[in-house]
Design a protein around this motif. Structure first.
Motif, PDB file in Angstrom:
ATOM      1  N   VAL A 101       5.254  -8.644   6.972  1.00  8.59           N
ATOM      2  CA  VAL A 101       5.913  -7.545   6.263  1.00  8.59           C
ATOM      3  C   VAL A 101       4.871  -6.439   6.109  1.00  8.59           C
ATOM      4  CG1 VAL A 101       7.733  -8.752   5.041  1.00  8.59           C
ATOM      5  CG2 VAL A 101       5.448  -8.758   4.082  1.00  8.59           C
ATOM      6  N   LYS A 102       5.301  -5.229   6.319  1.00  6.62           N
ATOM      7  CA  LYS A 102       4.345  -4.128   6.389  1.00  6.62           C
ATOM      8  C   LYS A 102       4.085  -3.488   5.030  1.00  6.62           C
ATOM      9  CE  LYS A 102       5.636  -3.252  11.105  1.00  6.62           C
ATOM     10  NZ  LYS A 102       6.596  -2.575  11.951  1.00  6.62           N
ATOM     11  N   ALA A 103       2.800  -3.452   4.699  1.00  8.36           N
ATOM     12  CA  ALA A 103       2.363  -2.745   3.488  1.00  8.36           C
ATOM     13  C   ALA A 103       1.428  -1.636   3.965  1.00  8.36           C
ATOM     14  CB  ALA A 103       1.659  -3.702   2.545  1.00  8.36           C
ATOM     15  N   HIS A 104       1.930  -0.835   4.894  1.00  9.03           N
ATOM     16  CA  HIS A 104       1.070   0.139   5.560  1.00  9.03           C
ATOM     17  C   HIS A 104       0.944   1.447   4.802  1.00  9.03           C
ATOM     18  CE1 HIS A 104       1.488  -1.925   9.732  1.00  9.03           C
ATOM     19  NE2 HIS A 104       0.747  -2.591   8.882  1.00  9.03           N
ATOM     20  N   CYS A 105      -0.128   2.152   5.154  1.00  4.84           N
ATOM     21  CA  CYS A 105      -0.410   3.453   4.547  1.00  4.84           C
ATOM     22  C   CYS A 105      -0.521   4.491   5.656  1.00  4.84           C
ATOM     23  CB  CYS A 105      -1.723   3.419   3.795  1.00  4.84           C
ATOM     24  SG  CYS A 105      -1.803   2.139   2.555  1.00  4.84           S
ATOM     25  N   ASP A 106      -0.494   5.764   5.233  1.00  2.94           N
ATOM     26  CA  ASP A 106      -0.689   6.882   6.162  1.00  2.94           C
ATOM     27  C   ASP A 106       0.374   6.821   7.268  1.00  2.94           C
ATOM     28  OD1 ASP A 106      -1.771   9.103   7.289  1.00  2.94           O
ATOM     29  OD2 ASP A 106      -3.817   8.374   7.257  1.00  2.94           O
ATOM     30  N   VAL A 107       0.156   7.580   8.315  1.00  2.08           N
ATOM     31  CA  VAL A 107       1.079   7.560   9.436  1.00  2.08           C
ATOM     32  C   VAL A 107       0.883   6.223  10.150  1.00  2.08           C
ATOM     33  CG1 VAL A 107       1.713   8.698  11.574  1.00  2.08           C
ATOM     34  CG2 VAL A 107       0.827  10.036   9.670  1.00  2.08           C
ATOM     35  N   PRO A 108       1.941   5.483  10.425  1.00  2.00           N
ATOM     36  CA  PRO A 108       1.741   4.202  11.109  1.00  2.00           C
ATOM     37  C   PRO A 108       0.984   4.399  12.423  1.00  2.00           C
ATOM     38  CG  PRO A 108       4.001   4.444  10.393  1.00  2.00           C
ATOM     39  CD  PRO A 108       3.339   5.761  10.156  1.00  2.00           C
ATOM     40  N   GLY A 114     -11.949   8.870   3.693  1.00  2.73           N
ATOM     41  CA  GLY A 114     -10.892   9.125   2.722  1.00  2.73           C
ATOM     42  C   GLY A 114      -9.551   8.512   3.063  1.00  2.73           C
ATOM     43  N   ASP A 115      -9.253   8.403   4.359  1.00  3.38           N
ATOM     44  CA  ASP A 115      -7.916   7.951   4.767  1.00  3.38           C
ATOM     45  C   ASP A 115      -7.880   6.498   5.241  1.00  3.38           C
ATOM     46  OD1 ASP A 115      -7.355  10.546   4.267  1.00  3.38           O
ATOM     47  OD2 ASP A 115      -6.663  11.068   6.267  1.00  3.38           O
ATOM     48  N   LYS A 119     -10.231   1.515   2.611  1.00  2.00           N
ATOM     49  CA  LYS A 119      -9.432   1.096   1.463  1.00  2.00           C
ATOM     50  C   LYS A 119     -10.290   0.254   0.513  1.00  2.00           C
ATOM     51  CE  LYS A 119      -5.772   2.942   3.180  1.00  2.00           C
ATOM     52  NZ  LYS A 119      -5.316   4.209   2.625  1.00  2.00           N
ATOM     53  N   PRO A 120      -9.827   0.115  -0.727  1.00  2.00           N
ATOM     54  CA  PRO A 120     -10.621  -0.668  -1.707  1.00  2.00           C
ATOM     55  C   PRO A 120     -11.091  -2.038  -1.206  1.00  2.00           C
ATOM     56  CG  PRO A 120      -8.843   0.452  -2.824  1.00  2.00           C
ATOM     57  CD  PRO A 120      -8.637   0.716  -1.351  1.00  2.00           C
ATOM     58  N   PRO A 121     -10.250  -2.797  -0.462  1.00  3.90           N
ATOM     59  CA  PRO A 121     -10.756  -4.106  -0.010  1.00  3.90           C
ATOM     60  C   PRO A 121     -11.983  -3.983   0.895  1.00  3.90           C
ATOM     61  CG  PRO A 121      -8.382  -3.975   0.281  1.00  3.90           C
ATOM     62  CD  PRO A 121      -8.840  -2.608  -0.102  1.00  3.90           C
ATOM     63  N   HIS A 122     -12.062  -2.884   1.668  1.00  2.00           N
ATOM     64  CA  HIS A 122     -13.234  -2.698   2.534  1.00  2.00           C
ATOM     65  C   HIS A 122     -14.501  -2.519   1.702  1.00  2.00           C
ATOM     66  CE1 HIS A 122     -10.050  -0.796   5.361  1.00  2.00           C
ATOM     67  NE2 HIS A 122     -10.135  -2.103   5.580  1.00  2.00           N
TER      68      HIS A 122
END
Lengths: 153, 92
Positions: free
Chosen positions: A7-14, A76-77, A80-83
């Protein structure tokens, strides 16, 4: 044991395209411009000399800004926090690149240009590791022929 | 009735992390929702997505990720109840 559907929890433009190579090329360009500035000969044609020097400075300025912009976009884009949990010094590294990019504009020091390239290479190595892509150190096949981290494709 | 999925992406961090597995139940007519529920829904062209319900009104269900760049109802508007396929119970 068995494969789960995603299931996709994606951000920004795919399928957004991020690549630090543009920043690396910009950092190499900064060094190249500094080399040209340091080797430019002031011959009989004073106007031509100043014209060349002005162009080197202008390109150095543009490429240093481009280097900062390219890193800022990934920082910035894409990051992500996990990184940041895995790479806690990433913010410090990105900020260092911002400062070195500024220093590259302010000065005509090859040493500072090399520091910028080293920091961008370090950022590139982390970026590709996050992407799960192996990297290698290669020598740019053009002046200033410095080392860059590149993905093994 | 019960479905297991793997989360792909970071838009629900820190609630759900990329690669985490989730345990979900199918939606029935009697299923009730409230804000803060995490749901799996169908949204073209993205396919099956997972987001958190932020608001419910006559326009539908406003779903949102926790990340500022999340693709969610802020982009495509509220979703219809029929498009919600599963409710997430827990991760494992």
């Amino acid at each position: 044991m068995f494969k789960l559907d995603e299931v996709k929890a994606h951000c920004d433009v795919p399928c957004g395209i991020y690549d630090p190579s543009a920043a690396q090329i910009a950092a190499l360009s900064v060094i190249r411009m500094i080399d040209l500035m340091n080797t430019a000969e002031k011959g009989a044609d004073d106007v031509a000399y100043h014209n060349d020097m002005a162009r080197y400075v202008a390109v150095k300025e543009t490429e240093a800004i481009k280097c900062k912009d390219e890193i800022a976009i990934i920082w910035g884009d894409f990051i992500k926090p996990p990184h940041l949990i895995k790479y806690p010094d990433l913010h410090t590294l990105a900020h260092k690149i911002m400062m070195l990019g500024g220093a590259a504009k302010q000065h005509a020091s090859r040493e500072k240009g090399m520091e910028l390239l080293a920091a961008v290479n370090e950022f590139a190595a982390i970026f590709w590791e996050i992407k799960g892509v192996k990297t290698q150190t290669v020598t740019a096949p053009y002046a200033p022929s410095e080392s860059v981290i590149s993905p093994v494709l | 009735m019960i479905r297991l999925f793997k989360v792909s992406g970071h838009s629900l961090f820190p609630l759900f992390q990329d690669g985490e597995r989730i345990f979900c139940v199918k939606i029935f007519n009697f299923t009730k929702f409230k804000t803060s529920n995490i749901v799996v829904f169908e949204k073209e062209p993205h396919g099956l997505m997972i987001k958190q319900i932020k608001a419910i009104d006559e326009k539908g269900y406003f779903v949102q990720g926790t990340d500022a760049f999340s693709i969610d109802s802020r982009d495509f508007g509220p979703i219809k109840r029929e498009s919600i396929k599963y409710k997430v119970l827990f991760k494992f």
